[in-house]
Motif scaffolding. Structure first.
Motif, mmCIF file in Angstrom:
data_model
loop_
_atom_site.group_PDB
_atom_site.id
_atom_site.type_symbol
_atom_site.label_atom_id
_atom_site.label_comp_id
_atom_site.label_asym_id
_atom_site.label_seq_id
_atom_site.Cartn_x
_atom_site.Cartn_y
_atom_site.Cartn_z
ATOM 1 N N ASN A 127 0.855 -1.189 0.000
ATOM 2 C CA ASN A 127 0.000 0.000 0.000
ATOM 3 C C ASN A 127 0.894 1.244 0.000
ATOM 4 O OD1 ASN A 127 -2.286 -1.662 0.264
ATOM 5 N ND2 ASN A 127 -2.039 -1.712 2.490
ATOM 6 N N ILE A 128 0.417 2.336 -0.630
ATOM 7 C CA ILE A 128 1.248 3.537 -0.767
ATOM 8 C C ILE A 128 0.374 4.778 -0.644
ATOM 9 C CG2 ILE A 128 1.050 3.422 -3.308
ATOM 10 C CD1 ILE A 128 3.854 4.649 -3.467
ATOM 11 N N ILE A 129 0.922 5.825 -0.024
ATOM 12 C CA ILE A 129 0.234 7.117 0.052
ATOM 13 C C ILE A 129 1.144 8.198 -0.523
ATOM 14 C CG2 ILE A 129 0.978 7.510 2.460
ATOM 15 C CD1 ILE A 129 -1.700 9.019 2.852
ATOM 16 N N LEU A 130 0.573 9.036 -1.379
ATOM 17 C CA LEU A 130 1.305 10.118 -2.038
ATOM 18 C C LEU A 130 0.857 11.443 -1.436
ATOM 19 C CD1 LEU A 130 0.714 8.869 -5.700
ATOM 20 C CD2 LEU A 130 2.668 8.344 -4.259
ATOM 21 N N ILE A 131 1.809 12.241 -0.924
ATOM 22 C CA ILE A 131 1.485 13.516 -0.298
ATOM 23 C C ILE A 131 2.129 14.629 -1.113
ATOM 24 C CG2 ILE A 131 1.456 14.828 1.862
ATOM 25 C CD1 ILE A 131 2.762 11.512 2.384
ATOM 26 N N GLY A 132 1.311 15.545 -1.614
ATOM 27 C CA GLY A 132 1.876 16.627 -2.413
ATOM 28 C C GLY A 132 0.844 17.668 -2.771
ATOM 29 N N PRO A 133 1.285 18.838 -3.241
ATOM 30 C CA PRO A 133 0.365 19.924 -3.594
ATOM 31 C C PRO A 133 -0.417 19.622 -4.861
ATOM 32 C CG PRO A 133 2.614 20.504 -4.183
ATOM 33 C CD PRO A 133 2.694 19.207 -3.452
#
Length: 511
Positions: free
Chosen positions: A216-222
């Motif tokens: 599982n992966i989470i992407l954090i960005g504007p």
């Protein structure tokens, strides 16, 4: 006269045979028993009109219909054809010597045309297991049911075709499919490709690791940094579905009537529910339970865009299915279990305004506002996500480059190589196929560390105050990184890279 006709009900992703007993006797009346719901009770109006419009009629006698087992609730309009043929057979309006050899399902229109049904594939599997000669169902569902071998499948357009078949006036065309050949022919490449993504090499590396180990992966960005674009391309680097996975996935989609007319699914599902989704729609449920989005993404990808915008209680109900890779829904009279082995890909902005703590950003948020925003996601849920990664905006120089990035085909080759290693490693384990599925015992067996790696990991756990679950996640990701390099032993390089992918565990990561 008494006649028995056979239909089926679907509970969870499994079917059960329903015996429709029709008795026509002296008197007047129409009695339908066996816990039918309103859709089944209303069938007599559809049946009466369909028979009349095709030159037949419901006899003016006492008709008693029992749907056995009588203690199971019967739902939906798919029993129309079963009931209609039972009435015709019991009143000697059609030849019925062989009718008990077939499983018959279909919804009737008033003119006798047949509408598609749900659950054709699990019903066909059950019919084959129970030794029925054939399965008669609407034409739209025929290819889906014909996936099952050793079962004669007949797709029909209307009631008259079925009557003529039993009266031996006109044969039905049997639908035959070479399942393996059809599956291989349709296993074409997904439309999205990683070569379209400019820059973001480190994020592509994360996606490759996630695909290789099923993490599982989470992407954090504007906003505009490419989170959704990257997520949509993840299925293009996952290994192609096996025939067994395709059958499993098609069964689930069949239950909710989402299988296309070409039969077996060949592409891994990619589900992208809106953040207003309810907990029942996400994990499954309702008065008469149906699979939710996590089951519809079984063997594929579940993408939750703008994760903090989802209701917290909705996200929390995913915790157990993410661990067990199945969801069990219990009701007073029955319990159903749906498989839910999916890859979770989540994305989020780092703050309500959408940007990091950057004075040059169009909208700024204080560290307290950012922390409150991130607090909408619980720690236990984040613990179940193996890879946390920051996605920075792409620089203009990268966006304006003419050169294309590495294609999904090339990345997929490396992913398949790593998965082959894992397949051999877990060949003796029935429930484990890739690294993300390992439990604590298997992690201790397959993720052995040397002294230098232990020291490095101990330092990270103490400095970042990691939980035991986060510790296990790092080991799983490190094992996958080693597999991508075709290395047997995990080294400090693999551990240090895996630690970098726990951004949300690092104090002060917001800057």
């Amino acid at each position: 006269m008494l006649t028995k006709v056979y239909g089926s009900a679907v509970f969870g992703v499994e079917a059960q045979i329903i015996v429709v007993e029709v008795n026509v006797d002296k008197g007047i009346g129409y009695h339908l028993v066996g816990l039918p719901d309103n859709a089944v009770k209303e069938s007599n109006y559809r049946i009466a009109a369909a028979l009349q419009n095709n030159g037949y009629k419901i006899p003016g006698k006492k008709i008693t219909i029992n749907m056995a087992p009588a203690d199971l609730r019967k739902e939906g309009s798919a029993y129309d054809l079963t009931l209609a043929l039972g009435i015709l057979a019991a009143s000697n309006q059609i030849e019925h010597k062989s009718i008990g050899k077939y499983l018959i399902m279909g919804e009737l229109s008033l003119d006798g045309d047949l509408q598609p049904i749900k659950g054709a594939l699990p019903i066909a599997i059950k019919a084959q297991e129970e030794g029925f000669k054939g399965f008669i169902l609407p034409e739209e569902n025929a290819k889906e049911a014909a996936v099952v071998g050793d079962l004669e499948v007949y797709g029909v357009k209307n009631l008259k075709e079925v009557i003529d078949y039993f009266d031996k006036k006109k044969p039905l065309r049997q639908i035959k499919i070479n399942t393996r050949k059809e599956f291989l022919q349709k296993a074409d490449f997904p439309e999205f490709d990683f070569s379209d993504v400019k820059g973001q090499e480190s994020i592509k590396r994360c996606m490759e690791i996630a695909a290789a180990g099923g993490h599982n992966i989470i992407l954090i960005g504007p906003p505009g940094s490419g989170k959704t674009m990257l997520a949509k391309r993840l299925p293009s680097i996952l290994p192609p579905m096996t025939l067994h996975e395709a059958l499993e996935t098609t069964k689930i989609h069949s239950v909710v009537g989402k299988v296309k007319s070409n039969g077996l699914m060949s592409q891994r599902p990619f589900r992208n529910p809106h953040h207003t989704i309810s907990s029942a729609a996400l994990v499954g449920g309702g008065s008469y339970p149906q699979p939710g989005e996590i089951s519809l993404s079984h063997n594929g990808v579940l993408f939750l865009d703008e994760l903090p915008e989802f209701e917290r209680r909705v996200l929390e109900v995913m915790r157990q299915p993410m661990e067990d890779r199945e969801v069990t829904i219990a009701r007073a009279k029955f319990t159903v279990t749906y498989p839910s082995s999916f890859m979770l890909v989540a994305s989020m902005n780092p703050s309500p305004g959408g940007y990091f703590n950057d004075p040059d950003a169009p909208v700024t948020s204080s560290p307290m506002e950012m922390q409150r925003y991130l607090g909408k996601i619980s720690g236990p849920l984040l613990d179940r996500i193996d890879i946390h990664i920051e996605v920075a905006p792409v620089l203009f120089e990268k966006l304006s480059e003419e050169r294309k990035g590495e294609s999904s085909i090339e990345i997929r080759k490396r992913v398949i190589g790593a998965r082959d290693i894992q397949t051999r490693r877990f060949s003796n384990l029935e429930q484990v196929h890739y690294n993300a599925q390992m439990n604590t015992k298997q992690i201790r067996e397959f993720c052995v560390l040397d002294d230098a790696s232990k020291v490095l990991l101990k330092s990270a756990v103490e400095r970042l105050n990691l939980s035991a679950r986060a510790y296990d996640r790092i080991l799983k990701v490190a094992r996958t990184i080693a597999d991508l390099q075709n290395v047997q032993n995990i080294s400090t390089l693999h551990i240090s890279e895996a630690i970098q992918y726990r951004s949300l565990d690092r104090e002060g990561w917001l800057g």
